[in-house]
Each structure stands twice: as C-alpha cells, then as structure tokens.
Scaffold this motif. Structure first.
Motif, PDB file in Angstrom:
ATOM      1  N   TYR A 120      -4.454  -6.644   8.076  1.00  0.00           N
ATOM      2  CA  TYR A 120      -3.489  -6.948   7.000  1.00  0.00           C
ATOM      3  C   TYR A 120      -3.575  -8.442   6.744  1.00  0.00           C
ATOM      4  O   TYR A 120      -3.238  -9.244   7.619  1.00  0.00           O
ATOM      5  CB  TYR A 120      -2.139  -6.494   7.508  1.00  0.00           C
ATOM      6  CG  TYR A 120      -0.852  -6.982   6.877  1.00  0.00           C
ATOM      7  CD1 TYR A 120      -0.719  -8.177   6.181  1.00  0.00           C
ATOM      8  CD2 TYR A 120       0.296  -6.213   7.025  1.00  0.00           C
ATOM      9  CE1 TYR A 120       0.488  -8.583   5.648  1.00  0.00           C
ATOM     10  CE2 TYR A 120       1.514  -6.616   6.505  1.00  0.00           C
ATOM     11  CZ  TYR A 120       1.592  -7.810   5.823  1.00  0.00           C
ATOM     12  OH  TYR A 120       2.796  -8.219   5.320  1.00  0.00           O
ATOM     13  N   ARG A 142      -2.039  -4.391  11.891  1.00  0.00           N
ATOM     14  CA  ARG A 142      -1.530  -3.013  11.676  1.00  0.00           C
ATOM     15  C   ARG A 142      -1.027  -2.924  10.247  1.00  0.00           C
ATOM     16  O   ARG A 142      -0.935  -3.923   9.540  1.00  0.00           O
ATOM     17  CB  ARG A 142      -0.431  -2.711  12.686  1.00  0.00           C
ATOM     18  CG  ARG A 142       0.498  -3.917  12.996  1.00  0.00           C
ATOM     19  CD  ARG A 142       1.561  -4.176  12.048  1.00  0.00           C
ATOM     20  NE  ARG A 142       2.160  -5.506  12.133  1.00  0.00           N
ATOM     21  CZ  ARG A 142       3.021  -5.943  11.247  1.00  0.00           C
ATOM     22  NH1 ARG A 142       3.365  -5.218  10.220  1.00  0.00           N
ATOM     23  NH2 ARG A 142       3.524  -7.153  11.347  1.00  0.00           N
ATOM     24  N   GLU A 151       5.400  -2.384   2.821  1.00  0.00           N
ATOM     25  CA  GLU A 151       4.363  -2.159   1.797  1.00  0.00           C
ATOM     26  C   GLU A 151       3.687  -0.783   1.956  1.00  0.00           C
ATOM     27  O   GLU A 151       3.340  -0.132   0.970  1.00  0.00           O
ATOM     28  CB  GLU A 151       3.272  -3.237   1.874  1.00  0.00           C
ATOM     29  CG  GLU A 151       3.746  -4.659   1.661  1.00  0.00           C
ATOM     30  CD  GLU A 151       3.967  -5.365   2.975  1.00  0.00           C
ATOM     31  OE1 GLU A 151       4.639  -4.792   3.865  1.00  0.00           O
ATOM     32  OE2 GLU A 151       3.475  -6.492   3.131  1.00  0.00           O
TER      33      GLU A 151
END
Ligand code: GLY
Length: 422
Positions: free
Chosen positions: A268, A286, A291
């Motif tokens: 991310y 992760r 979102e």
C-alpha cells in the motif's frame, strides 16, 4: 478453495464478501471476525498474533489459502510460520513487513530505490528534540511539523500541526514511552492510496483511492484510523497511476528483492501528489482500511484467484484486472468519543442492511449487535459516478442507529464537486 481470513475489521468483512463472490471459493472462515462476518464465514476465536495458533487453525480447517488482514500479525511473522508449514498465505514475511513496521527501514529502502519521499530525521534522544524541531519546522518554508511514531500506531501515531508546542508535546510523549520519533518535512498536495498486489517484482495495481484521516468535516480534529474513502479518483489522470507504479512501487519491490526481503502480498503506497510529482507519505504492508471497503466493491476479477496467484507465485500470468464502472464511497460510523477512548456496549440497529460492513461489533447472548470498538461500521455506497455513490452511502447510513455515534458528511464531496486539481 478453502480460505481463512485473519482479522476483525470492516476491511476483513469486505475481503470476505468479495471472496464469497468468487466461484473458486467454496469455504470461508475468519479469525476472530465480528458480528457481521459470521453471516459469511465460520468464526474462530484464536490469538491472531500467535503464529502457532494461526497455523494450528489453518491446519484444522484444511485451509488452501490464509489471507492476513492486519499489520500486527504480519510484522510478528505469522505469514512466515504459515509458509513454513506449507500453507499458502497472502501477506508478506516479517522481513518485508518492516516496510510498515519500521519507518526508518522504509526510508532506507526508498532512498536506495531512488523514490521521492519527505525528508526525515529519527530522534531517539529527548535532548536532541528541540534542535530537530527547529530544522523541520515551518520557518524552513513548510506548512507544518509532521511527527510520527517510528513503529506501528494504528494510524494514530501521527501529528501534523503548525503549532510547535503541539508537535513537541506529541514527540516528547512518544520519546518518554520509549518510542523513537520520526520528524518529516510536510508534503503538500492531494493524497492518494494506491494498493498493489505484489509478488517479488510483479506489481498489479488496484484502483486508486483517497481516505479521510481527520475525525471531522473539512479535515478538522485529530487523526483517526480513517473516517471514509472513495474510489476511483476523478481528478487523477491514469498516467499518474502508471507513474506511481513505475517510479515508486516497482523500484521498492525490486529493492526488497535485492535485500532478500521479497514482498508477497498487498503493498500500500500512501502518496501526496506534489508539484514535483508523487511523493511517498508512507508504505503499509496490507490492505488499507477504509479504502479496501470501497475498492473491493468495484472489483469484478474474482478476489480468491487474485490473492491465491500472489500467494503461489503465479501473479504474472493472471491477466488484467476487471472493474465495475462507476464509483464507490465508504463512510465510517464511529462510536461516541472516538478517536479518544470510545464508548462501547451500545445496541446497534440496521446493521444487517446491504452495504453495511462491520468492524467494532459483537453479538450479545440475546442476539443483539452491540458496539465494541471505535470504528464500528463502514457503510459502502456505489453509483454511476461519485455523486451517486455518495448519495447511496448516505442513504444507507440513514437506516443505521447507534447512540452517540458520529460520521463525516463530506467523504468524496470536494472531488464530486470538482474542487481537487493537480
Ligand atoms: N487508510 C489508512 C490505513 O489503512 O492505514
């Protein structure tokens, strides 16, 4: 495919719902889950930070794939233990998870990979704090001090403030509790969260999203774990997503391979789109919350196949991802007093409504659903465009009741009104 998801938030609820739409997935379990995930997966109460407990559960369930949602088990090496036991796992090794677990490590990787990010300095001695604040403060032309906990802090270790006393107090508190502090220059420009499924040097980006970290409308109040998100970003040209993949994510993935810490899972990238181009605010190891709840609402490619491809080294042959047209918006419903110590134990009604994902919820013996955390629910709306998705999310929220709760009313509003530009 038998899949075990680790975690208990709305992100995991969204992962489970998307996995349940994949015809290849014929069994779903979650540990520990919440009151909402029990409708879609078998629930198992284990300590998700204890590698031996997670491995034993995955074995007992004959799981073909384990998907680890939160950062803490990843940073503690739970994915390594699963792989060592011969169980496919979506989530990076302990070594690779340092990209989130240690900001100093992430800065070092970015410097080696030539990736643009804020200038920074680690302070681990309170005696050096004032001089460091002077080097990083607004007098040098910046708008604010950025003070971060060097380690994991669930999104709440960051203070961005133009008030030197507030910045200093946060840094001093972290140092007093034994946490090194990262001071950063302020990156100006709209923020983007770009999630990439990564296996070694293979990088597959998902739709870009934006999240809202402050608790109140118009970005007022303290930082939280995230109060809402929307996707895609109408103001972000597709070429900028390609630029982020080519100039940020691929070089970092390659640098991790070079260091024998190859990343496999979800990388991310949190970025600011500055006048000089995209610059990294942070990396996480992760899926992001909230979102993910919006991004997965638009994913048409079967999620189990995508995650399994990364976990088994076949991501490169998966083909292009398919997305539903339109937009998705997540609005987080938070408990009274969040992000302070939240009030818990309140009865929630309407939480079974379609589009309502559970996070801090639990089911009482009498069957009622009660709040058990700060971020209680994520409400996800979809529509032909951002305005329609916003309207859908705020319509769904009307059917939910939680005494004392609060939510932002402006998630995606500036973008829907065309007020974000580069
Ligand atoms: N969206 C912020 C996070 O997941 O850390």
């Amino acid at each position: 495919m038998r899949v075990l998801v680790i975690g208990s938030g709305a992100r995991e609820h969204a992962l489970l719902l998307a996995l349940s739409r994949d015809p290849q997935v014929d069994y779903l379990a979650v540990a520990p889950g919440n009151a909402g995930t029990s409708a879609v997966a078998e629930q198992h109460d284990v300590d998700i930070t204890a590698a031996d407990e997670v491995v034993a559960l995955a074995r007992k369930l004959s799981a073909d794939l384990v998907v680890i949602g939160p950062e803490v088990p990843l940073v503690l090496g739970v994915a390594d233990a699963l792989r060592a036991a011969g169980i496919a796992c979506f989530g990076p090794s302990k070594d690779a998870a340092r990209i989130e677990g240690s900001k100093a490590f992430a800065k070092d990787v970015m410097a080696a990979a030539g990736v643009r990010t804020a200038t920074s300095e680690i302070v681990d001695n309170p005696a050096h704090l004032d001089a460091a604040l002077d080097r990083f403060g607004p007098p040098a032309g910046q708008q604010a001090w950025v003070v971060k906990d060097d380690g994991l802090a669930a999104g709440k270790g960051v203070v961005v403030s133009a008030d030197r006393d507030a910045a200093r107090a946060h840094a001093a508190e972290l140092l007093e509790s034994g946490h090194p502090v990262l001071l950063e220059s302020f990156l100006d420009g709209p923020e983007v969260s770009l999630f990439c499924v990564v296996d070694g040097e293979t990088v597959v980006p998902l739709l870009p999203a934006q999240d809202f970290k402050r608790v109140g409308d118009n970005d007022s109040g303290p930082n939280t774990g995230g109060m809402g998100a929307y996707t895609p970003l109408p103001w972000l040209p597709a070429a900028v997503v390609d630029q982020i993949v080519d100039e940020v994510v691929k070089p970092v993935a390659a640098e991790l391979v070079r260091r024998d810490s190859a990343f496999s899972g979800l990388l991310y990238a949190g970025l600011a789109i500055t006048s000089q181009g995209p610059a990294v605010v942070e990396f996480n190891c992760r899926f992001g919350d909230p979102e993910t709840q919006a991004v997965l609402a638009l994913l048409e490619t079967p999620l189990g196949s995508l995650l399994n491809a990364a976990a088994t080294g076949t991501l490169g042959s998966l083909g292009e991802l398919q997305w539903q047209d339109g937009s998705a918006v997540t609005v987080v419903v938070a408990a009274e007093n969040y992000p302070g110590r939240p009030r818990v134990g309140d009865v929630i009604t309407g939480s079974e409504t379609a589009g309502v994902l559970h996070a801090g919820t639990t089911r009482r013996a009498d069957g009622s659903v009660v709040s058990s955390g700060g971020r209680v629910l994520s409400v996800v709306g979809t529509g032909a465009d951002l305005a329609a998705a916003r309207a859908d999310a705020y319509r769904i929220i009307e059917s939910v009741r939680l005494p004392g709760s609060h939510f932002r009313t402006d998630i995606g509003l500036a973008a829907a009104e065309g007020r974000i530009s580069l």
